[in-house]
Each structure stands twice: as structure tokens, then as C-alpha cells.
Design a protein around this motif. Sequence first.
Motif, PDB file in Angstrom:
ATOM      1  N   LEU A 185      28.578  37.436  39.258  1.00 45.43           N
ATOM      2  CA  LEU A 185      29.514  37.575  38.153  1.00 45.43           C
ATOM      3  C   LEU A 185      29.423  39.012  37.652  1.00 45.43           C
ATOM      4  CD1 LEU A 185      28.366  34.352  36.282  1.00 45.43           C
ATOM      5  CD2 LEU A 185      30.388  34.588  37.726  1.00 45.43           C
ATOM      6  N   SER A 186      30.470  39.474  36.998  1.00 49.24           N
ATOM      7  CA  SER A 186      30.315  40.803  36.411  1.00 49.24           C
ATOM      8  C   SER A 186      29.616  40.632  35.068  1.00 49.24           C
ATOM      9  CB  SER A 186      31.653  41.528  36.305  1.00 49.24           C
ATOM     10  OG  SER A 186      32.373  41.034  35.225  1.00 49.24           O
ATOM     11  N   LEU A 187      28.584  41.420  34.871  1.00 50.51           N
ATOM     12  CA  LEU A 187      27.657  41.174  33.763  1.00 50.51           C
ATOM     13  C   LEU A 187      28.230  41.609  32.421  1.00 50.51           C
ATOM     14  CD1 LEU A 187      24.256  42.328  35.330  1.00 50.51           C
ATOM     15  CD2 LEU A 187      25.215  40.018  35.191  1.00 50.51           C
TER      16      LEU A 187
ATOM     17  N   GLN B  76      23.542  41.785  29.421  1.00 51.76           N
ATOM     18  CA  GLN B  76      22.921  41.451  30.704  1.00 51.76           C
ATOM     19  C   GLN B  76      22.694  42.714  31.520  1.00 51.76           C
ATOM     20  OE1 GLN B  76      25.997  38.670  31.975  1.00 51.76           O
ATOM     21  NE2 GLN B  76      24.508  37.009  32.132  1.00 51.76           N
TER      22      GLN B  76
ATOM     23  N   GLY C  11      21.821  29.494  27.483  1.00 53.48           N
ATOM     24  CA  GLY C  11      23.174  29.742  27.973  1.00 53.48           C
ATOM     25  C   GLY C  11      23.609  31.189  27.877  1.00 53.48           C
ATOM     26  N   SER C  12      22.659  32.119  27.660  1.00 50.61           N
ATOM     27  CA  SER C  12      23.047  33.516  27.490  1.00 50.61           C
ATOM     28  C   SER C  12      23.172  34.238  28.828  1.00 50.61           C
ATOM     29  CB  SER C  12      22.026  34.243  26.607  1.00 50.61           C
ATOM     30  OG  SER C  12      20.742  34.158  27.180  1.00 50.61           O
ATOM     31  N   GLY C  13      22.855  33.527  29.921  1.00 45.23           N
ATOM     32  CA  GLY C  13      23.035  34.153  31.225  1.00 45.23           C
ATOM     33  C   GLY C  13      21.775  34.803  31.770  1.00 45.23           C
ATOM     34  N   LYS C  14      20.618  34.253  31.418  1.00 50.89           N
ATOM     35  CA  LYS C  14      19.359  34.774  31.964  1.00 50.89           C
ATOM     36  C   LYS C  14      19.334  34.590  33.483  1.00 50.89           C
ATOM     37  CE  LYS C  14      16.836  32.143  29.155  1.00 50.89           C
ATOM     38  NZ  LYS C  14      17.875  31.669  28.223  1.00 50.89           N
ATOM     39  N   THR C  15      19.784  33.397  33.907  1.00 54.70           N
ATOM     40  CA  THR C  15      19.719  33.107  35.338  1.00 54.70           C
ATOM     41  C   THR C  15      20.543  34.101  36.146  1.00 54.70           C
ATOM     42  OG1 THR C  15      19.516  30.807  34.691  1.00 54.70           O
ATOM     43  CG2 THR C  15      19.908  31.242  37.007  1.00 54.70           C
ATOM     44  N   GLU C  16      21.677  34.509  35.611  1.00 53.51           N
ATOM     45  CA  GLU C  16      22.493  35.493  36.313  1.00 53.51           C
ATOM     46  C   GLU C  16      21.741  36.828  36.439  1.00 53.51           C
ATOM     47  OE1 GLU C  16      25.296  34.706  37.834  1.00 53.51           O
ATOM     48  OE2 GLU C  16      25.539  36.755  38.599  1.00 53.51           O
TER      49      GLU C  16
ATOM     50  N   ARG D  58      21.844  26.934  42.337  1.00 55.85           N
ATOM     51  CA  ARG D  58      22.413  28.267  42.116  1.00 55.85           C
ATOM     52  C   ARG D  58      21.743  29.295  43.014  1.00 55.85           C
ATOM     53  NH1 ARG D  58      22.886  28.986  35.705  1.00 55.85           N
ATOM     54  NH2 ARG D  58      23.609  31.089  36.201  1.00 55.85           N
TER      55      ARG D  58
ATOM     56  N   PRO E 125      27.770  34.580  27.308  1.00 58.27           N
ATOM     57  CA  PRO E 125      28.768  35.439  27.976  1.00 58.27           C
ATOM     58  C   PRO E 125      30.206  35.103  27.601  1.00 58.27           C
ATOM     59  CG  PRO E 125      27.524  34.138  29.585  1.00 58.27           C
ATOM     60  CD  PRO E 125      26.859  33.971  28.272  1.00 58.27           C
TER      61      PRO E 125
END
Length: 804
Positions: free
Chosen positions: A265-267, A271, A297-302, A334, A451
Motif C-alpha cells: 500500500l502507499s504509506l 507510516q 488499526g494504525s497500520g503497524k503490520t504494513e 498477510r 490510515p
Amino acid sequence: MYAEVIVDVAAYPIDRAFDYSVPESFQDLIESGSRVKVPFGNRQVLGFVTALKSETDVPLEKQKPIGELLDIEPVLTQEMLAMTKWMKRHTLCYEIDALQVMLPSALRAKYEKVLRILDKSVELPSAVQALFHQKNHVELKADESKELLSTIKKLVKADVLALETAVKQKTAVKKVRMVHIEEDMDRLKSIYDNISNQAKKQKEAVQWMMDHPGKRMIATELLKQLNISNSILQEIMKKGAAILELDEVYRDPYAERTINTSSKLSLTSEQDAALSEILHSYENHEPKTFLLHGITGSGKTEVYLQAIERVLHDQKEAIMLVPEISLTPQMTNRFKERFGALVAVLHSGLSTGEKYDEWRKIRRGEVKVVVGARSAVFAPFSNIGLIILDEEHESTYKQDDSPRYHARDIAIWRSEYHNCPVILGSATPSLESYARAKKGNYGLLTLANRPKEQALPEVSVVDMREQLKNGNRSMFSLELAEAIQVRLDKQEQMVLFLNRRGHSSFVLCRDCGTVVECPNCDISMTYHRHQEKIKCHYCGEESHVPANCPECQSEHIRFFGTGTQKVEEEISKFFPAARVLRMDVDTTRKKGAHERILQQFGEGKADILLGTQMIAKGLDFPNITLVGVLSADTTLHLADFRAAEKTFQLLTQVSGRAGRHDKEGKVIVQTYTPEHYAILFAQNHDFVPFYNQEMMNRKQFAYPPFTYVVLLQFTHEDVLMTAEYAHKAANWLRQNLSNATEVIGPSASSISRLQNRYRYQCLIKYKKEPTLPEILQQLTRMYRTDWMKKGILMSIDLNPSSIM
Ligand code: ADP
Ligand code: ZN
Ligand code: ZN
């Protein structure tokens, strides 16, 4: 030549390496890290070579030779051997326990050594060829000549052959029978000609083979294709038209799952900022630890995914740790989606054989990313570029029995060995980690927003004291009952969370929410049913259960606790139409049960998922619009100085389960103490103010992170013996530790008797105690040489995750 060997003799009181002489025939082959069989007492035991040397202090007549060399290629790397020394000192374990924990269980079980041809294009020396008898794998006997073993070792190093340890049990390396048809047409032709015309089937089969020279096929498929029986195939193989080969296949626990592919994804700018800092350290080979504090849900995994992508780009490897992998199938997917076959998944649900397969893929470098629970931190990679602990605050990262290591410490140790960064990620970091980040020991990275800017769910706190006053005696408040009904009508899903920990029990006033606490220790007193007493299991303070609440004089003061089963009954009473899935220790004993329940819930086969703390993690379903916490009090009054921290973490994590997607989510928390700061701050998703408040309390009572604690536990079948040795140890510690260090107790443990053994404990609380490892080692020696014989079991837990 001599080898220092750590032998696999459980509970042997002397924890050290023994010297063995290395027979001529092994001298070129043996390396440190190899497993050996050695004589010990009057039997043969498994051992690990930790060093090789040319001299020994053992007199000649007492020297014993190594009996058998089990590995031509060592199973333990030099890194692991160095790590063992560190673990021994910092967790006070037996060296053998540290060695064993790094290996898959298959390498500790019964074994045979199997030699397999990897590269069929290389012509093997005839002596080696002869071993194979036309098969592509053979068992390698230990008594082969030294020359032959040396040749084999060279071929193994050149990846022509593979030498493996196969477990002598059902879970050995999985094989499939392959038929390899002769390549030589002239040979086939002459076989064909020599088959009598009566053997029509045989002739037809060889005819077909002449159309497919050199072909390899799975045996069962060939039988089907030719429509012949196995005995006919055996006949023509005897004549030389084909040979049978056994191919090793990896068991793939994910074979039946279809995995989509995903691209990055574009960060968001947050991020992106976090990722650049991490990559900056990575590029500079800095062994730096980052705390990635990001709301749920803030996108740590990404961020993890993109950091790993960079590491893979450089042909390096990454370790991704999660608290309990069977609870995070979505997370695992994922990683599979992003990195495909480069990912190995290690978790406790795998069979011994499956785990061993994954381990070998890692060791051979066939995979580059490992996703796994605690023990995956030992993944035998040799070129690590990044190590990540997701949900770093989870207590599952600490092993409860020997070796009592914390995955975070091992991760940091390995990052220093490999000069690479570590990421600790969490929405609710442990106080210890956040304090280190604030001091600058860790880099602090923050993701404060989601995000897609989804709002965090609204959390409402229901005061259960009011419910009782209004005549509602059920475990559902009116507000929760109504919210459940609305979801049922709209066919939306919900999660009901009953936070119950096995043995925790305390006495609570249902009118005012008062819980009896120890005046010395600021923790809840534990209820002991048999004596009708409450006790502090830190300092030993005890009293009778009061008949009336000391605060409000109410008679509604009693032991508090409910099981998931009881809740299930209540649900069916109040909401007969609701479909409920229950997830707790009882329903998840079987392998794969976690995943099955989550899958069913994901497919909409239930309205309500009811469970204990295990459902707080990782759940991510679009249709969940309500999370109900039936009683926040059960964690809040754990007899542990981390009770408030654990409550805050749990409430924040469960709240994160609601409304992660388009539909708005709501969270309802029921409690008898709605004014408690852990609940109030969790209600507003406010980590930092919670941290500040909790740090003040910890400082006042001198708990970590302002001090360090060590928990010593003593058990024995006889209660007096237990108490006696606990006192002995406590007194000895008081004499030997510095004055500033506190030794608290001994006292009965919160669970005062388990499996017929009485339990006592004491606590060391210290700020600075440079010689602590030595002092504890001395105590351990006393225990191992003397106390153990009397049946006492003592355990020492440095930085315990819980003091229950
Ligand atoms: P966390 O690990 O912090 O709980 P996730 O990485 O699971 O958060 O992200 C939450 C959701 O946001 C996921 O559905 C994810 O796909 C999405 N997401 C993450 N980063 C981005 C981004 N940069 N742009 C769009 N969506 C994103
Ligand atoms: Zn009261
Ligand atoms: Zn106390």
C-alpha cells in the motif's frame, strides 16, 4: 583431540560440559554444534559438542571416547552456542535446556541419519554410488569408513548430497514413492524382447515405458495410467525397466488454503516516517531497537511488511514474532500474500514433522521470512536483517518454564550479533519498553492515526453497582442486553469477552465495588475457599473474609468469578435465537480448533463469539459492530502488581476489535469500579496518560520499571518442608544481598497448592545488585546438590511476567 560435550541428562546436578576424546575416525568430521552419542554412567546419551580442543585435564585412564557422531553438518550454529552461554547466565537455566529449546523437537527425539541425492546431474564417486543401491536415499550407518564419510561431507557441503536426521516415528520426513523409468532405449528394448508373450500386461507396460524413457511419475499414478497391479510393476522393475525412488516432500500445513497475492500500500506520512527511521538503522547496520507505538488499526503490520520487503531485497532474512500464532491466521495470511513461498510459519499447532520441515527450510535458506510464536526467535537463519515482535507487551513472549527466557531479550541479543534493527510493536506497550523508549534506549516511533481515518470505537462504561440497585441481578446490564438485541436484529456480529484467569479469585463488594487489598503491597488479597480466608501472597498478610464490606457495610461482599459456560447458558436464556461460538481453553484443545472457530465466525455462522482473553488479539472481521466486556474487574483485581496494566491492555485490545472497517463499532465495558484510571484511560484510548499515572503508582510502591524483581518459587508435597526451605532461601538471600535490596516473603502462592504440591514464594526487589547472577547461581548450587534430594523443587524467574 577432545570435545567438550553438554549431555542430555535431565536434572543432573552438575551443569557443565564433560570432556570426551574424539576417535581418529571422527576428527575431520566433528565440529562444535554437532550432536553426538556419548557414554554417560552406564548408558549412551545424546550430547552437544560445544567446543573442540587438543588438551584435557581428565587423566588418561578416565577418558572416554565419543561413541557416535550424529551430524556431519552441525545442527547448532556458532551463534546458538554463544547465545546458550548468555541464556545460562541470564535465565539461570541448565545449559542443556538452552540448547534444546533452540532445536525442533524432531532433533531431540529418536533419529536415523538419511543421505539423499540433491543434485542428480553430478556423477558420484563409486563408493558413494554403491551406498545408494539405485535408490535416491539411504540410511547412513555410523560405522562407514572415515574416507567415505569425508567424501560424503564434501558432497554435502557442495549441495550434491543432503544429510538429514529423520525421526523414527510417524512424523518423519514425508516421502512419496516415485517410479523412475529407464532412460536407455536399447536396455528397455531388450527387456521388452525378453518378456514372454504370455505376460501381456507386462509387455504392454514396458511398451508404454519405451514411449516415455527417463520419465518420473508418482507410483500410484503410473499404476492407474497403465491399469496394472503393483505386483506387475514389481516384476518389470526387477527386470530393470524402472527403479523406485522415494522423494521427500514437505508437509504443507497451508496446502488447502488459497492465498491471494497482495501488493504494498502507499504509506501514510506517519507510516513512512517510521519506516524510514527503521531502514536508516538497517542500512547502517545498527543493532537498534525501535518501539513502534501505534493505535490499533494504525497500520503497524504494513510497516513490518515493507521493512521486511527491503530486507528480502538484500537477500537477508527476517523474523516476525506474534504472541500466539493460531489466533492470528489473518496476520499469517498477510505475510503469505505478500511474500508467498518465502514464508515459513512455525507454531505450536504443527506436528513434530511439520515443524521439522519448516526448520530445515529455514536452515537451508529456502525461506527468508519466519512467522511464529515465541520459539521462532531461535529460527536458524544466518543472515538476519530484521526482527519484529508484534504485540510486544504480551506475556506469552516469556517462557514460564526453564529456560525462562523472554523473546524480546533474545531478539535484541541476536540483533547485536547480526547488526540489525529490532521492532517492538504495540498499541499498548509494556511499561518497561515505553520507559526505555522515553529514556532514549529504544527509538520511539508513533502512529497516532488510522490510515483511512476511521474513528476509534466509542467505549461506554457501565456501572454494575447501579444495575444491582435497580434490581438487575443478571450478568448483562440493560445497556449491553439492548445492544446485543439490536445487533441480532440487524444481523451484525459481536464479541463478548469474559476475562477470567484460571485461579484468580478475590472478594468484591457488589454494592460499592470495594476489593480487599493488602495494606503493605497495594495488590488484591487472594481468596482461599477452604479456610474462608484472604491472604496476600506477596508478603503473607492474612485475614478472615469480612462479613460486611469495610467501606459501605453491605452484605453483598463475596468471592467473584464466572465461567464462559455459565455465560453461554445465560445468553441462551436471554437471547434464545442467538447463535454462539465459545472459544476458551475447553473448546480449543484440539489442533486447529482456534482457526476453525475463527473461520466459522468469519463465515457468519454465529452471531456471538464468546471467549476469554485469547480472543482479544488479532481478530479482524468487518461485521463485528459490538464488543462487550462482561467484567473488567477480573483483571483489575488480579493479585499482581501489573493488574492495572493488564486491564488497560486488554480493554484497549478488545476495543480494537470493533468497527475496524466501514461499519461503526461500539464497545461496552461492565465493571464495579468504573472510576478506576485503567478503565477511564482505556475508554478514551489514552495510552500516554495511563502510562504516566501507572508509573507514579509503580514508583510509590517500588515496582518495575523502577526496580527489578525476581520470583522464587518452592514446591513440595509436605507443606512444612515447603515453608522451611522457602524461609531458608529467603534468609540466605537476605544475608548475601546488599541492604538496599528487599526480600519479600516467603508466603503461600496465590495458587497455594497445585497437583498435590504446596507452593511458597518469595520476591527479590532490587535496583542495583551487580553480583546477583553469581549469588543466585550459588543458591542454585545449594539447591541442586542438597535440597533437590529432599524433594524440594525451586524455580527462579528473573523479570517474571506474572507473580501469581
Ligand atoms: P495494525 O497492525 O496497526 O493493527 P494494520 O496494519 O492491520 O494495523 O492496518 C489496519 C487496516 O488498515 C488494514 O486493513 C490495512 O490493510 C489498512 N492499511 C494499513 N496501512 C494502510 C495504508 N497506508 N493505506 C491504506 N490502508 C492501510
Ligand atoms: Zn461496599
Ligand atoms: Zn502484602
